[in-house]
Enzyme design. Structure first.
Site, short mmCIF file in Angstrom:
data_model
loop_
_atom_site.label_atom_id
_atom_site.label_comp_id
_atom_site.label_asym_id
_atom_site.label_seq_id
_atom_site.Cartn_x
_atom_site.Cartn_y
_atom_site.Cartn_z
N GLY A 464 -23.98 -18.80 34.97
CA GLY A 464 -25.22 -18.99 34.22
C GLY A 464 -26.46 -18.46 34.91
O GLY A 464 -27.56 -18.86 34.58
N LYS A 465 -26.28 -17.51 35.82
CA LYS A 465 -27.44 -16.97 36.53
C LYS A 465 -28.38 -16.26 35.56
O LYS A 465 -29.58 -16.48 35.57
CB LYS A 465 -27.00 -16.00 37.63
CG LYS A 465 -26.11 -16.63 38.66
CD LYS A 465 -25.76 -15.68 39.76
CE LYS A 465 -24.93 -14.49 39.33
NZ LYS A 465 -23.61 -14.83 38.81
N THR A 466 -27.81 -15.40 34.75
CA THR A 466 -28.64 -14.63 33.83
C THR A 466 -29.22 -15.52 32.74
O THR A 466 -30.41 -15.43 32.42
CB THR A 466 -27.80 -13.52 33.18
OG1 THR A 466 -27.09 -12.86 34.19
CG2 THR A 466 -28.67 -12.54 32.45
N SER A 857 -12.55 -17.49 58.75
CA SER A 857 -12.38 -18.92 58.52
C SER A 857 -10.92 -19.32 58.37
O SER A 857 -10.60 -20.50 58.21
CB SER A 857 -13.18 -19.36 57.30
OG SER A 857 -12.68 -18.71 56.17
N LYS A 900 -15.69 -23.76 48.54
CA LYS A 900 -14.37 -24.10 49.06
C LYS A 900 -13.96 -25.51 48.62
O LYS A 900 -12.80 -25.76 48.30
CB LYS A 900 -14.36 -23.99 50.59
CG LYS A 900 -14.36 -22.52 51.03
CD LYS A 900 -14.47 -22.38 52.52
CE LYS A 900 -14.33 -20.92 52.92
NZ LYS A 900 -14.59 -20.71 54.34
P1 ADP Z 1 -23.85 -14.90 35.20
O1 ADP Z 1 -25.12 -14.23 34.96
O2 ADP Z 1 -23.92 -15.89 36.30
O3 ADP Z 1 -22.69 -14.00 35.36
P2 ADP Z 1 -24.22 -15.82 32.52
O4 ADP Z 1 -25.61 -16.26 32.70
O5 ADP Z 1 -23.95 -14.59 31.81
O6 ADP Z 1 -23.51 -15.78 33.92
O7 ADP Z 1 -23.44 -17.04 31.85
C1 ADP Z 1 -22.29 -16.87 31.08
C2 ADP Z 1 -22.28 -17.88 29.96
O8 ADP Z 1 -22.06 -19.17 30.46
C3 ADP Z 1 -23.58 -17.92 29.21
O9 ADP Z 1 -23.34 -17.91 27.85
C4 ADP Z 1 -24.18 -19.24 29.59
O10 ADP Z 1 -24.88 -19.82 28.55
C5 ADP Z 1 -23.00 -20.08 29.95
N1 ADP Z 1 -23.33 -21.02 30.98
C6 ADP Z 1 -23.23 -20.85 32.30
N2 ADP Z 1 -23.63 -21.94 32.97
C7 ADP Z 1 -23.98 -22.84 32.05
C8 ADP Z 1 -24.47 -24.19 32.13
N3 ADP Z 1 -24.67 -24.81 33.27
N4 ADP Z 1 -24.72 -24.83 30.98
C9 ADP Z 1 -24.51 -24.23 29.81
N5 ADP Z 1 -24.05 -22.97 29.67
C10 ADP Z 1 -23.76 -22.30 30.78
#
Ligand code: ADP
Length: 956
Positions: A464-466, A857, A900
């Site tokens: 969910g980084k993006t 590790s 881990k």
């Molecule tokens: P990343 O950029 O880390 O590769 P994305 O931001 O593309 O990941 O996330 C992938 C999907 O997972 C998105 O649709 C996002 O909404 C969902 N997602 C990830 N983390 C969460 C969270 N904590 N709560 C709700 N949805 C999440």
């Protein structure tokens, strides 16, 4: 023409003068000195001749006859009623002593008027006096140029000269001049006859005695004389024709020419020629008529040449002007046509107007130096040819400059509660990130403004980084812009190209500002750890310039060439591996790592976020579907074990797509029964996927228990529908129902069918039908690890993972060298009898070798694995370990504790061994992550025996 006009400075039309015309002393502009249309004036002739038809003499030849009379002394002027010549009692020929009047510019020819300014008050008084005494004559003598002085200088000096000095400066031969009027210091003279100074009578004003000169006798019928005279006349005629100034005069002139005497013709020619004063004086002094004519002829010929040149100059200028005028006219027409056709867009003025229109509302906000550049470019645009390439460059440049949001900021949200709500709405968990953003907002609220910052979100894919980046932008009420720098190797992508290149573009940041339209957006820079290496310039350094808060208030894009302020931009970077981010960049970032989710978190995310959005995206109502917890759990445990939730999202989407298809099929199943009575078997045959059908059947079978009543009633409804529609539809068809009727009937059928549709249930038992067989094999290969096998914990870019380290003896016998000295030490210490390491050849293996693992590790795990083998004891059940061991038996801390730990939990590990130095990292983990885990620490200072102890604690 100019010469002719200059001439007027001394020969001013009498008529004009009489009507109040006051000529300027110095010819400022010759044109100004000649009143318009003066050549049509009835006084025209009088400008040259003192007598005209108004003098009452012969109208055909007034001047000639008068002059003859004057010259011959036959008649006195006072006997005539001339308005020009003031009647006097003194005859001109009686004037043997005259006041000498110096003429600065030209000699006065007999028969011509000349206005002059008399600066010397004494001289002026004397002239006034002599006029009063009815002897209004004076001697007009051309002034000689003093050596080294010219023009006005000569004129100035002359007023200081008196007596002999003045006499010496005068030409000896001059003209007896009648004073016709005196107004102020302006005296108007008429030339009468030639004089020669003989001696000085008095000094101040200079009065001289004079002789009256007469032409030498000549033969009127002399052919040469005649010819010369005619030549003068005909040349004069030509001159007068070419010169528009004198053209009208030509007619009057020809009327009088018949009676012109030869000397008079010569005088006339010389007087109107543009010759200089000395040449004119020469003509005046010449008493031989033939010679005088010849001199005049030279002058008028020259005049002719001048007027020819003048004509050609005039013509050339006229042509040029008319050419330019024509061009201007055509251009104006073209503009009008373009406007009419609506093609005005490319027009320079329209362009400038467009740019100015863009500028006007934000003019105050644009920095001064930028405004200056814009103004310069706008001016340049006007000067460039529209078809030139530089025009396009300038236009594009201006387009960018004016389109940027200078000083435009979106109103930021400083409401922490509201922001928290938005963040929670979009994402489950991620408390670290959310806290950090709320802190940022709180600081902004206290300070009143928020500064730009660089936050770096690191973690495995799909955590969910993006998407949190987008959510942060929403929470802060900032515009969102995302660009990925993965593999970016061209610095120009960041810093822009120089404008001179063809197809030059500004960098990403400028593009971002243009597209978002505010100067404080949230910019998400994706994959910053995968920044490429440039061959020309280093993208990392360019990124640094862009991100560094110290530098980016004056970020200089190569294309834009004016600094832009990025200090209000909030940068959020994402990375999988923080170590891969160039150090100087990392230095300026605030790294928040998102380790990944444990099963429990994934359940929440799946239930509250992913399911909801997917259901809506598929157009399914909540009451039409039920995915049980056991199904979700199975999905997470068996299909989506990775750290992120992207795969989980994909699987859920897959489930819902299948459900959508089922729902539609159920509708299709009912409809034909209602309408055309298609057998359910046919539908089955038509549908391709067997698994789908089984799924439907299973769903139906499983829902039997709790939906049995509903189903029964549903069937009853269905039966009813079948009955009624079976009766009704054919009849309506028979009655040849209108298409509207049929349509309506279909609609009711559809709604009835929708009502009829069953709820689809997804459970752990039928999950396979939706997502297929589990693709993910458990990381756990062993339930209880055998001797020589220990579970290690590894960190990868995809999150944490568990791995086994296996050791087996390959060959045993005396003298086989051990591979692990440290293990030999342990064994020697604890079990001195054990010969294992002394005589066993070993093979150490790490399965699933395709997965990259970080090396150090695993040290601890390897040693334990060897010891296990040596002691022939398996390690404790559900144990995993990690830790680096140095050659000097020290245990060093490792990274990725959270990842881990999560990985260990996924593999149902109950006991973890970490280096003690990592204890703090572990303690900081969320309680739900730590829950149910036993952790043992390995101190860095622990001796081998302690390691042994710890390892042996692990032994079953
Ligand atoms: P990343 O950029 O880390 O590769 P994305 O931001 O593309 O990941 O996330 C992938 C999907 O997972 C998105 O649709 C996002 O909404 C969902 N997602 C990830 N983390 C969460 C969270 N904590 N709560 C709700 N949805 C999440």
């Amino acid at each position: 023409m100019l010469k002719a006009l200059t001439r007027c400075s001394s020969l001013v039309p009498l008529g004009a003068h009489l009507r109040g015309y006051v000529p300027a002393r110095e010819p400022v502009s010759p044109l100004l000195r000649v009143p318009r249309g003066h050549n049509r004036s009835p006084y025209l002739f009088r400008r040259f001749f003192c007598s005209d038809s108004t003098d009452g003499s012969d109208p055909v030849d007034p001047a000639g006859s008068e002059m003859k009379r004057v010259e011959a002394g036959e008649e006195t002027p006072e006997s005539k009623s001339s308005s020009a010549i003031v009647p006097t009692v003194v005859k001109p020929e009686d004037c043997l002593t005259v006041i000498a009047l110096p003429l600065p510019h030209r000699p006065l020819f007999p028969g011509f008027y000349m206005p002059i300014y008399v600066k010397d008050p004494k001289l002026l008084a004397a002239l006034v006096e002599s006029r009063k005494r009815q002897a209004p004559y004076t001697g007009a003598f051309l002034l000689k140029d003093e050596e080294g002085t010219e023009g006005s200088d000569a004129e100035k000096n002359v007023y200081d000269l008196k007596g002999k000095d003045l006499l010496n400066r005068l030409h000896e031969v001059g003209t007896l001049a009648q004073i016709t009027s005196i107004q102020g210091d302006q005296v108007v003279l008429i030339g009468h006859r030639r004089l020669r100074i003989t001696e000085m009578v008095s000094e101040d004003p200079l009065t001289v005695k004079v002789d009256h000169l007469k032409e030498k006798p000549y033969d009127k019928d002399d052919d040469i004389l005649k010819a010369t005279s005619f030549e003068v006349i005909s040349t004069l005629r030509d001159v007068l024709k070419t010169s528009p100034l004198w053209r009208d005069h030509a007619q009057t002139y020809t009327q009088h020419i018949g009676d012109f005497t030869y000397p008079r013709v010569a005088d006339f020619g010389a007087a109107i020629s543009g010759a200089n004063k000395l040449q004119c004086q020469q003509v005046l002094e010449e008493l031989d008529v033939h010679k005088r004519l010849k001199l005049t002829l030279e002058l008028v010929k020259k005049e002719m040449e001048i007027s020819k040149i003048q004509e050609s100059i005039a013509k050339a200028i006229e042509e040029k002007i008319s050419g330019e005028q024509r061009r201007y006219l055509l251009n104006e027409q073209l503009k009008a046509i373009k406007k009419e056709l609506g093609l005005e867009t490319d027009d320079k003025t329209a362009l400038s107007a467009k740019f100015r229109e863009r500028l006007d509302p934000k003019k105050e906000k644009i920095p001064q130096h930028v405004l200056q550049v814009i103004e310069e470019e706008l001016t340049k645009l006007q000067l460039l040819e529209a078809s030139s390439s530089e025009f396009n460059v300038t236009r594009n440049y201006l387009d960018w400059l004016t389109a940027l949001p200078w000083g435009e900021y979106s109103d930021e949200n400083f409401d922490v509660i509201q922001a928290q709500k938005i963040l929670d709405e979009d994402h489950y968990g991620l408390t670290d990130v959310k806290e950090r953003i709320l802190e940022f907002i709180a600081v902004g609220k206290l300070r009143g403004t928020s500064q730009g910052k660089i936050v770096c979100l690191s973690g495995p894919p799909g955590v969910g980084k993006t998407s949190i980046g987008r959510s942060i932008a929403r929470a802060l009420n900032r515009k969102f812009y995302r660009f990925s720098v993965g593999g970016l190797s061209d610095v120009a992508e960041i810093k822009g190209h120089r404008r001179t290149y063809i197809g030059a573009m500004p960098g990403k940041m400028v593009q971002c500002l243009k597209s978002v339209g505010t100067a404080n957006p949230l910019v998400l820079i994706d994959e910053i750890d995968k920044l490429g290496r440039g061959h020309a310039g280093d993208p990392a350094s360019a990124m640094l310039e862009l991100l560094d808060p110290e530098q980016n208030a004056n970020f200089l894009d190569h294309y834009l060439d004016v600094p832009i302020d990025l200090s209000k931009v909030l940068f959020v970077c994402t990375a999988n591996v923080v170590e891969m981010i160039p150090n100087p960049l990392l230095d300026r970032m605030e790294v928040i790592s998102i380790a990944g989710y444990i099963t429990d978190e994934k359940m929440h995310i799946a239930r509250d976020y992913l399911e909801k959005t997917t259901r809506e995206a598929c157009g399914i109502k909540p009451e039409q579907v039920e995915v049980t917890d056991s199904a979700l759990l199975a999905l997470i445990e068996n299909y989506c074990r990775e750290a992120g939730v992207r795969n989980l999202q994909k699987q859920i989407e897959k489930i819902y797509r299948k459900i959508a298809l089922q729902l539609v099929r159920q509708g299709a199943y009912i409809q034909p029964v209602v309408g055309a009575q298609v057998q359910p078997d046919d539908v089955k045959a038509q549908s391709g996927s067997v698994s789908n059908e089984t799924a439907v059947e299973r769903v139906e079978a499983e829902t039997v228990d709790h939906t049995i009543d509903k189903k029964e009633s549903g069937n009853a409804v269905e039966a009813e529908i079948v009955d009624s529609s079976a009766d009704q539809i054919p009849t309506s068809m028979d009655q040849s129902g209108t298409p509207e009727d049929t349509l309506e009937a279909e609609k009711t059928q559809e709604t009835q069918a929708a009502e009829k549709v069953e709820k689809v249930l997804v459970d752990s038992s039928n999950l396979v039908d939706f997502v297929g067989k589990p693709v993910f094999h458990a990381e756990r290969i062993y339930d209880q690890t055998p001797v020589g096998v220990v579970m290690g914990l590894a960190w990868t870019a995809m999150g944490g993972s568990t791995l086994y380290i296996e050791t087996t003896p390959v060959e045993q016998g005396e003298g086989k060298r051990p591979i692990a000295h440290r293990c030999q030490g342990h064994i020697a210490e604890k079990d001195p009898e054990n010969p294992f390491f002394g005589n066993t050849k070993l093979h150490l293996h790490v399965p699933a070798g395709a997965t990259p693992k970080d090396g150090p590790s695993a040290g601890c795990t390897m040693i334990t694995s060897l010891l296990s083998l040596a002691m022939n004891k398996p390690v404790k059940k559900d144990l995993a370990m990690t830790g680096e061991v140095t050659l000097t038996r020290k245990i060093l801390p490792i990274g990725g504790v959270k990842e881990k730990t999560i990985a260990a939990r996924r593999s149902d590990v109950k006991t973890i061994i970490f280096p003690s130095a990592n204890r703090r990292d572990f303690d900081e983990l969320a309680p739900n992550v730590k829950e149910g885990l036993e952790v043992l620490g390995l101190s860095p200072m622990q001796s081998e025996s302690a390691l042994y102890y710890n390892a042996s604690v692990g032994f079953a």
